[in-house]
Design an enzyme around this catalytic site. Sequence first.
Site, PDB file in Angstrom:
ATOM      1  N   LYS A   9       0.849  -1.196   0.000  1.00  0.00           N
ATOM      2  CA  LYS A   9       0.000   0.000   0.000  1.00  0.00           C
ATOM      3  C   LYS A   9       0.883   1.243   0.000  1.00  0.00           C
ATOM      4  CE  LYS A   9      -3.996   1.793   2.626  1.00  0.00           C
ATOM      5  NZ  LYS A   9      -4.868   1.508   3.801  1.00  0.00           N
ATOM      6  N   SER A  33      -9.429   1.385   2.750  1.00  0.00           N
ATOM      7  CA  SER A  33      -8.591   2.217   1.900  1.00  0.00           C
ATOM      8  C   SER A  33      -7.491   1.435   1.175  1.00  0.00           C
ATOM      9  CB  SER A  33      -7.951   3.332   2.740  1.00  0.00           C
ATOM     10  OG  SER A  33      -7.115   2.796   3.764  1.00  0.00           O
ATOM     11  N   SER A  85      -9.893  -0.933   6.756  1.00  0.00           N
ATOM     12  CA  SER A  85      -9.261  -0.702   5.464  1.00  0.00           C
ATOM     13  C   SER A  85      -8.517  -1.889   4.874  1.00  0.00           C
ATOM     14  CB  SER A  85      -8.314   0.501   5.551  1.00  0.00           C
ATOM     15  OG  SER A  85      -9.039   1.696   5.653  1.00  0.00           O
TER      16      SER A  85
END
Length: 443
Positions: free
Chosen positions: A80, A155, A179
Amino acid sequence: MQDWLTMTAADLGRGIAAGDIDPLALCDTYLDAIAAHPLRDRIYARVTADRARAEATAAAVRARDGRRLSPLDGVPVSWKDLFDTAGIATESGSKLLEGRVPLHDAQVVRNATAMGLVCLGKVHMSELAFSGLGYNPSTATPPCVNDADAVPGGSSSGSAASVAFGLAAASIGSDTGGSVRIPAAWNDLVGLKPTHGRLSLEGAVPLALKFDTVGPLCRSVEDAALLTAALEGGKAPDLGGATLQGRRFAIVETAFMDDVRDSPKGAFERAVAALQAAGAQVDTIEVPAVDDALDASVCLIPSEAYGLWRDVIEANPDKMYSEILTRFRLGRNYSGPDYVAAWARLEAARVAYDEATAGYDAVLAPTAANLPPNLERLNTDPDYYKSENLLALRNTRIGNLLGLCALTLPTDTPSCGLMLVGAPDQDSALLRLGAAAQKVLRK
């Protein structure tokens, strides 16, 4: 070699150990797949081909010499875009951080590299990690594997897409309110939120430090266990012989089951029935402390986030997606005494929840109460964005607030996950439960 793109990380590691898979060839297979994929630029923010090949080459030498560093030595993963990587831009999905290039790897990246994992690159995410939907008009919105017209969840949106589309063997995301688990569930993956504090946040761009956690998105519970061990530089728990026979689970009617849409509700009910058929006992209970925790979160998470980002945001607010900017600015509504009082309520809720669930191995819930929302409607209907985002994160956020560990597993219905929520610091026990449950759910 094509099936390498769909194998679990653990199976790839076993293939490397047996001499059946060359780590450099494996790395090139993934890099070629990324380069050829039509959605590549919506998934990867940056591909680190040179670093990946150098790490894979070293892994190949170790494999030949019998010096492998871990069961995942030589396995390619994505990261990420909020984990610092030396000399590689880390922008957390925001124009506010455009051009930010750290000098050092984040601690979890260093640990994983020391265990031999291969870094394929950085994947897109919701802006500053403050959305459960994965929609990011500022940089890119990754695809959902089950619905081309929907968002993938956030996310850790690119993390889920990179694995679901066969462009990484696994990915490392973060989870402040869901997330990791939302995008994992909406893309039929396994996702783990460890207990807060288990994995280092050093070198990870923060959202709300008292709730941020680091966790893997992957294809199996075994992968989740091995990846978590690599991220902390430790050894994974033994998942062999895990069983559901005699295990006690609770369904907490308070909040977790409110407003659950038909598909997630049906998938959850069938998953629970499968666990019961395998010998698990499931009770339904009420825990008012869950509502207390959710009430406290209205103050706590925006205050944490805005307190960290206020100066950066207010210097250039026009660079932000308006819905994310609005979420951050909610933190302006609360005073210091409000924040302290909210933490007092949350601490009391944690004690009450732990007492109410102490007799159970885990709590069961739908990971998300809704399915992936339509991308175009999110872009044109602000009320839809707000309602779907809040509903998506409602169940997962409970675990972050109460300091719990949690695991999401795919069910028989696309984009519908089963969440197992464990007590604080019971991550290894939760993974064993998850391994047993995954076997049942895959039948």
